[in-house]
Scaffold this motif. Structure first.
Motif, PDB file in Angstrom:
ATOM      1  N   LYS A 382       1.058  -1.014  -0.328  1.00 50.30           N
ATOM      2  CA  LYS A 382      -0.015   0.208   0.053  1.00 50.30           C
ATOM      3  C   LYS A 382       0.929   1.113   0.021  1.00 50.30           C
ATOM      4  CE  LYS A 382      -3.566  -0.320   1.986  1.00 50.30           C
ATOM      5  NZ  LYS A 382      -4.756  -0.636   2.772  1.00 50.30           N
ATOM      6  N   ASP A 383       0.620   1.962  -1.018  1.00 52.47           N
ATOM      7  CA  ASP A 383       1.694   2.978  -1.226  1.00 52.47           C
ATOM      8  C   ASP A 383       3.203   2.889  -0.884  1.00 52.47           C
ATOM      9  OD1 ASP A 383      -0.611   5.191  -1.229  1.00 52.47           O
ATOM     10  OD2 ASP A 383      -0.363   5.253   0.472  1.00 52.47           O
ATOM     11  N   ALA A 384       4.124   3.103  -0.359  1.00 53.85           N
ATOM     12  CA  ALA A 384       5.582   3.238  -0.540  1.00 53.85           C
ATOM     13  C   ALA A 384       5.294   2.009   0.349  1.00 53.85           C
ATOM     14  CB  ALA A 384       6.101   4.210   0.350  1.00 53.85           C
ATOM     15  N   ARG A 385       4.487   0.828   1.503  1.00 55.86           N
ATOM     16  CA  ARG A 385       4.951   0.298   2.124  1.00 55.86           C
ATOM     17  C   ARG A 385       4.911  -0.961   1.579  1.00 55.86           C
ATOM     18  NH1 ARG A 385       1.154  -0.458   6.415  1.00 55.86           N
ATOM     19  NH2 ARG A 385      -0.309   0.884   5.100  1.00 55.86           N
ATOM     20  N   GLY A 386       5.194  -2.368   1.918  1.00 51.08           N
ATOM     21  CA  GLY A 386       5.867  -3.224   1.239  1.00 51.08           C
ATOM     22  C   GLY A 386       6.361  -4.419   2.106  1.00 51.08           C
ATOM     23  N   THR A 387       5.424  -5.600   1.725  1.00 47.33           N
ATOM     24  CA  THR A 387       5.804  -6.667   3.022  1.00 47.33           C
ATOM     25  C   THR A 387       5.693  -7.833   1.348  1.00 47.33           C
ATOM     26  OG1 THR A 387       4.487  -5.767   4.408  1.00 47.33           O
ATOM     27  CG2 THR A 387       4.886  -8.165   3.905  1.00 47.33           C
ATOM     28  N   ILE A 388       6.940  -8.697   2.026  1.00 46.32           N
ATOM     29  CA  ILE A 388       7.238  -9.742   1.323  1.00 46.32           C
ATOM     30  C   ILE A 388       6.822 -11.160   2.595  1.00 46.32           C
ATOM     31  CG2 ILE A 388       9.221  -9.416   0.815  1.00 46.32           C
ATOM     32  CD1 ILE A 388       9.198 -11.337  -1.276  1.00 46.32           C
ATOM     33  N   ARG A 389       6.852 -12.060   1.915  1.00 46.79           N
ATOM     34  CA  ARG A 389       6.746 -13.687   2.881  1.00 46.79           C
ATOM     35  C   ARG A 389       7.476 -14.651   1.922  1.00 46.79           C
ATOM     36  NH1 ARG A 389       4.063 -17.392   7.443  1.00 46.79           N
ATOM     37  NH2 ARG A 389       5.456 -19.052   6.551  1.00 46.79           N
ATOM     38  N   LYS A 390       8.735 -15.177   1.971  1.00 51.10           N
ATOM     39  CA  LYS A 390       9.503 -15.967   0.791  1.00 51.10           C
ATOM     40  C   LYS A 390       9.668 -17.127   1.882  1.00 51.10           C
ATOM     41  CE  LYS A 390      12.472 -17.184  -3.114  1.00 51.10           C
ATOM     42  NZ  LYS A 390      11.072 -16.928  -3.923  1.00 51.10           N
ATOM     43  N   GLY A 391       9.036 -18.461   1.829  1.00 52.32           N
ATOM     44  CA  GLY A 391       9.227 -19.458   2.957  1.00 52.32           C
ATOM     45  C   GLY A 391       8.627 -18.534   4.287  1.00 52.32           C
ATOM     46  N   ASN A 392       9.688 -18.915   5.247  1.00 53.21           N
ATOM     47  CA  ASN A 392       9.613 -18.295   6.836  1.00 53.21           C
ATOM     48  C   ASN A 392      10.509 -17.334   6.444  1.00 53.21           C
ATOM     49  OD1 ASN A 392       8.661 -20.922   7.387  1.00 53.21           O
ATOM     50  ND2 ASN A 392      10.560 -22.053   7.268  1.00 53.21           N
ATOM     51  N   TRP A 393      11.069 -16.451   5.478  1.00 54.90           N
ATOM     52  CA  TRP A 393      11.384 -14.941   5.606  1.00 54.90           C
ATOM     53  C   TRP A 393       9.923 -14.150   5.805  1.00 54.90           C
ATOM     54  CZ3 TRP A 393      15.905 -14.290   8.709  1.00 54.90           C
ATOM     55  CH2 TRP A 393      16.291 -15.530   8.546  1.00 54.90           C
ATOM     56  N   LYS A 394      10.707 -13.380   6.613  1.00 53.00           N
ATOM     57  CA  LYS A 394       9.074 -12.346   5.944  1.00 53.00           C
ATOM     58  C   LYS A 394      10.122  -9.959   5.781  1.00 53.00           C
ATOM     59  CE  LYS A 394       4.801  -9.866   7.609  1.00 53.00           C
ATOM     60  NZ  LYS A 394       3.773 -10.156   8.367  1.00 53.00           N
ATOM     61  N   LEU A 395       9.767 -10.101   5.192  1.00 53.57           N
ATOM     62  CA  LEU A 395      10.479  -8.288   4.970  1.00 53.57           C
ATOM     63  C   LEU A 395       9.184  -7.462   4.750  1.00 53.57           C
ATOM     64  CD1 LEU A 395      12.828  -6.760   4.407  1.00 53.57           C
ATOM     65  CD2 LEU A 395      11.768  -6.498   1.931  1.00 53.57           C
ATOM     66  N   LEU A 396       9.481  -6.479   6.100  1.00 60.80           N
ATOM     67  CA  LEU A 396       8.482  -5.330   5.701  1.00 60.80           C
ATOM     68  C   LEU A 396       9.653  -3.942   5.512  1.00 60.80           C
ATOM     69  CD1 LEU A 396       7.398  -7.068   8.205  1.00 60.80           C
ATOM     70  CD2 LEU A 396       6.061  -5.389   8.582  1.00 60.80           C
ATOM     71  N   ARG A 397       8.880  -3.119   4.896  1.00 62.32           N
ATOM     72  CA  ARG A 397       9.629  -2.181   4.190  1.00 62.32           C
ATOM     73  C   ARG A 397       8.888  -0.863   4.317  1.00 62.32           C
ATOM     74  NH1 ARG A 397       9.067  -1.573  -2.523  1.00 62.32           N
ATOM     75  NH2 ARG A 397       6.453  -0.762  -1.293  1.00 62.32           N
ATOM     76  N   PHE A 398       9.432   0.436   5.221  1.00 63.63           N
ATOM     77  CA  PHE A 398       9.013   0.772   4.971  1.00 63.63           C
ATOM     78  C   PHE A 398       9.628   3.032   4.983  1.00 63.63           C
ATOM     79  CE2 PHE A 398       8.972  -1.280   8.653  1.00 63.63           C
ATOM     80  CZ  PHE A 398       7.558  -1.882   9.587  1.00 63.63           C
ATOM     81  N   PRO A 399       8.402   3.485   4.103  1.00 65.40           N
ATOM     82  CA  PRO A 399       9.003   4.737   3.868  1.00 65.40           C
ATOM     83  C   PRO A 399       9.605   5.071   4.486  1.00 65.40           C
ATOM     84  CG  PRO A 399       6.244   4.916   4.579  1.00 65.40           C
ATOM     85  CD  PRO A 399       6.873   3.348   5.030  1.00 65.40           C
ATOM     86  N   ASP A 400       9.653   5.491   5.805  1.00 65.28           N
ATOM     87  CA  ASP A 400      10.706   6.899   7.126  1.00 65.28           C
ATOM     88  C   ASP A 400      11.247   6.102   7.914  1.00 65.28           C
ATOM     89  OD1 ASP A 400       8.962   5.063   8.481  1.00 65.28           O
ATOM     90  OD2 ASP A 400       8.013   6.776   9.717  1.00 65.28           O
ATOM     91  N   ARG A 401      11.838   4.577   7.591  1.00 61.85           N
ATOM     92  CA  ARG A 401      12.530   3.975   8.366  1.00 61.85           C
ATOM     93  C   ARG A 401      13.029   2.305   7.663  1.00 61.85           C
ATOM     94  NH1 ARG A 401       7.850   2.940  10.188  1.00 61.85           N
ATOM     95  NH2 ARG A 401       6.665   1.440  10.860  1.00 61.85           N
ATOM     96  N   PRO A 402      14.121   2.148   8.834  1.00 62.03           N
ATOM     97  CA  PRO A 402      14.520   0.676   7.844  1.00 62.03           C
ATOM     98  C   PRO A 402      13.203  -0.266   7.957  1.00 62.03           C
ATOM     99  CG  PRO A 402      16.579   1.721   8.992  1.00 62.03           C
ATOM    100  CD  PRO A 402      15.025   2.257   9.358  1.00 62.03           C
TER     101      PRO A 402
END
Length: 468
Positions: A382-402
Motif C-alpha cells: 500500500k503506497d510506499a509500504r511493502g511486505t513479502i513473505r518467502k518461505g519463512n522469511w518476511k520483510l517489511l519495507r517502510f517509507p520512513d525507517r529501515p
C-alpha cells in the motif's frame, strides 16, 4: 418413427434430463461465513476464554483449521477485492478503501467512482457459469455506484449495504453516508427490524430454503459487518458478559450474535439434510483493530491496517464432509484469494484453466494429493509500504525507517528483527518485492483532496498508465 421408437426416444430424453439434474445435485453447495474486523484470538476455537462462540467452536471440530491463513490486505475493501477476484487487488489498482475523502488521480473520467473494476471476473461470476444460484448478504464495500452493485457482479440476490460500516439497529433518519442504507435487491432501500446480524442470517436462510426447494446448488456469501464499529449490541447479548467492561464487553456481545447467526446457517444445512454436500468456510477480512473495538490478536503482534502478522493473519475454517479431514489443522501459508479457485474446483471446474489469478486451488494440498506448498511467496503493498513473505522469511519495507526482517517459523510474534544480521536476505527480498510491484497497476484512488499535475507525473513515472 414407429410408436415403440418414439417411446424409447422419449424415455432416453427423460433419463438424460434426469442425469443432468442428478449431476447438478452432486455439486456441493458453498457457504462463506465472513466476519469483519474480528480479533485473531477472539473465538473459542482460537483459544479465547472470554468470548462465547459455541457454534463456531463446533464447526471448528468438524473442519480443517488453517494456522497460517492470510488476507491480501489488512483493511476491509482491498481485502474483499482480493478474495472476490482471486487476484492481488493491486493488479487492478484497488489499493485503498473506497471511502469518502479518497479520490482518483488516474483520469478525469474516473472521478470519484471507486469500486471493483467492472471487467474483473468475480467468484460469483465463475460459480454462476457452473450452474449455481448466488446470493450476497451484508457488507459489500466494493463500490457504491450502480455499476458496481453485487447483482451486476454475478450475484442473483443481495441484501445488505454498499458501504463499509453502518449501525446494527435500524436508522430512524437518513444516514450521513448514503451507501450505508440497507438495500434488498437493486435499489430497494428499506430499514430492517431488529438487529442486523440476525437479519442477515434470516435472509440467507430464506435463500438456502428456496435453492434447496429448486434443487439447484447454491453459493451464499454472508459478509457480516460484525464486529466492525459502531459498537452496537443488544441488551440480551450484553448481559451474557457481566465480568467484562467497555468496548471489550460490547465486542464480546457482538461476537456472540455473529456466532448465533453462523449457527443458524449451519443448523439449517443439517435440518435440510444437505450438510454432507456443503462446503462451509468461516474466516475474517483482516486483523482486529485493538483500539476501536478492543479486539485481541495475540499471540501475534500488530493490528488492523499494518503488515505485522496480527494485521494480515486471520482465523480460517473449512468443512467439507467426506473430502476434508475434520478436526485437523493445516500449517502452511494460504490466502483468502485461494477461495475463488478452490470453490471453482469444488464446483466441478478445472482451476488450472482460470486465467489471470494469483490464488491456487487448495484441495490438492488439503487432500494430500500434493505435498508442495500452496504459496512459496506472498506479497502485500500500500503506497510506499511493502511486505513479502518467502518461505519463512518476511520483510517489511517502510517509507520512513529501515526495513525489518523476521523468521516467521521461529518468531511468529515478530519480536526479533534480523535485518542487520542477514543483509543478503534483505537485499534479495527487496529485489523480488520491487519486481512484483513493477507489474502492478498504479492505485486508482488515494487520500488527497486534490491533485497537482506534478503529482500525476510522478505517479506515471512509477506506475505505468494502464487501461483496466
Amino acid at each position: 418413427m414407429n410408436a415403440i421408437d418414439m417411446k424409447n426416444t422419449l424415455l432416453s430424453l427423460l433419463l438424460l434430463i434426469g442425469c443432468i439434474h442428478c449431476k447438478a445435485q452432486e455439486k456441493p453447495n458453498i457457504v462463506l461465513l465472513f466476519a469483519d474486523d474480528a480479533g485473531y484470538a477472539d473465538f473459542g476455537f482460537q483459544g479465547s476464554k472470554e468470548m462465547k462462540t459455541p457454534n463456531l467452536d463446533k464447526l471448528a471440530k468438524q473442519s480443517l483449521r488453517f494456522t497460517q491463513a492470510y488476507v491480501t490486505d489488512p483493511t476491509c475493501g482491498p481485502s474483499r477485492a482480493g478474495l472476490m477476484t482471486g487476484r492481488y487487488q493491486q493488479r487492478f489498482g484497488f489499493e485503498e478503501n473506497n471511502v469518502p475523502g479518497f479520490m482518483s488521480p488516474v483520469s478525469a473520467k474516473d472521478g470519484p467512482a471507486m469500486g471493483l473494476p467492472v471487467n474483473e471476473t468475480t467468484i460469483a461470476d465463475y460459480l454462476k457459469k457452473r450452474g449455481y444460484s448466488t446470493a450476497f448478504y451484508g457488507k459489500w464495500h466494493l463500490g457504491g455506484e450502480d455499476k458496481f452493485h453485487p447483482m451486476k457482479r454475478g450475484f442473483d440476490e443481495f441484501y445488505g449495504f454498499r458501504g463499509g460500516a453502518r449501525d446494527y439497529f435500524p436508522y430512524e433518519k437518513e444516514p450521513k453516508e448514503k451507501l450505508n442504507k440497507l438495500e434488498k435487491g437493486f435499489g430497494n432501500f428499506e430499514e430492517h427490524n431488529g438487529y442486523l446480524t440476525d437479519e442477515l442470517a434470516k435472509e440467507a436462510l430464506a435463500f438456502i430454503d428456496r435453492s434447496h426447494k429448486k434443487g439447484t446448488p447454491f453459493f451464499a456469501f454472508l459478509s457480516f459487518n460484525a464486529v466492525h464499529t459502531p459498537m452496537d449490541a443488544t441488551k440480551e447479548d450484553l448481559e451474557q458478559f457481566p465480568n467484562l467492561e467497555g468496548n471489550r464487553k460490547i465486542v464480546a456481545a457482538m461476537t456472540l450474535a455473529l456466532d448465533r447467526a453462523a449457527g443458524k446457517i449451519i443448523d439449517r444445512l443439517e435440518e435440510l439434510g444437505i450438510a454432507e454436500n456443503t462446503l462451509v468456510v468461516f474466516t475474517n477480512d483482516n486483523g482486529g483493530p485493538t483500539d476501536k473495538n478492543a479486539s485481541i490478536n495475540l499471540p501475534l503482534s500488530g493490528t488492523k491496517s499494518n503488515y505485522l502478522e496480527g494485521g494480515i493473519r486471520v482465523p480460517f475454517l473449512m468443512k467439507w464432509p467426506g473430502k476434508i479431514k475434520p478436526n485437523s489443522t493445516y500449517d502452511k501459508p494460504i490466502s483468502t484469494m485461494d477461495l475463488l479457485p478452490t470453490f471453482y474446483a469444488a464446483a466441478g471446474g478445472n482451476a488450472n484453466e482460470l486465467k489471470n489469478i494469483d490464488g491456487v486451488d487448495l484441495l490438492p494440498f488439503l487432500t494430500g494429493k500434493s505435498q508442495k506448498v500452496p504459496h512459496e511467496t506472498l506479497f502485500w503493498k500500500k503506497d510506499a509500504r511493502g511486505t513479502i513473505r518467502k518461505g519463512n522469511w518476511k520483510l517489511l519495507r517502510f517509507p520512513d525507517r529501515p526495513a525489518k526482517l523476521f523468521n516467521i517459523e521461529e518468531d511468529p510474534k515478530e519480536l526479533n528483527d534480523l535485518a542487520a544480521q542477514r543483509p543478503e536476505i534483505v537485499k534479495a527480498l527487496y529485489k523480488e518485492l520491487f519486481q512484483w510491484e513493477s507489474s502492478l497497476l498504479r492505485p486508482r484512488w488515494l487520500l488527497r483532496k486534490s491533485f497537482e499535475k506534478d503529482d500525476i507525473d510522478r505517479m506515471d513515472a512509477y506506475w505505468p498508465l494502464q487501461s483496466n
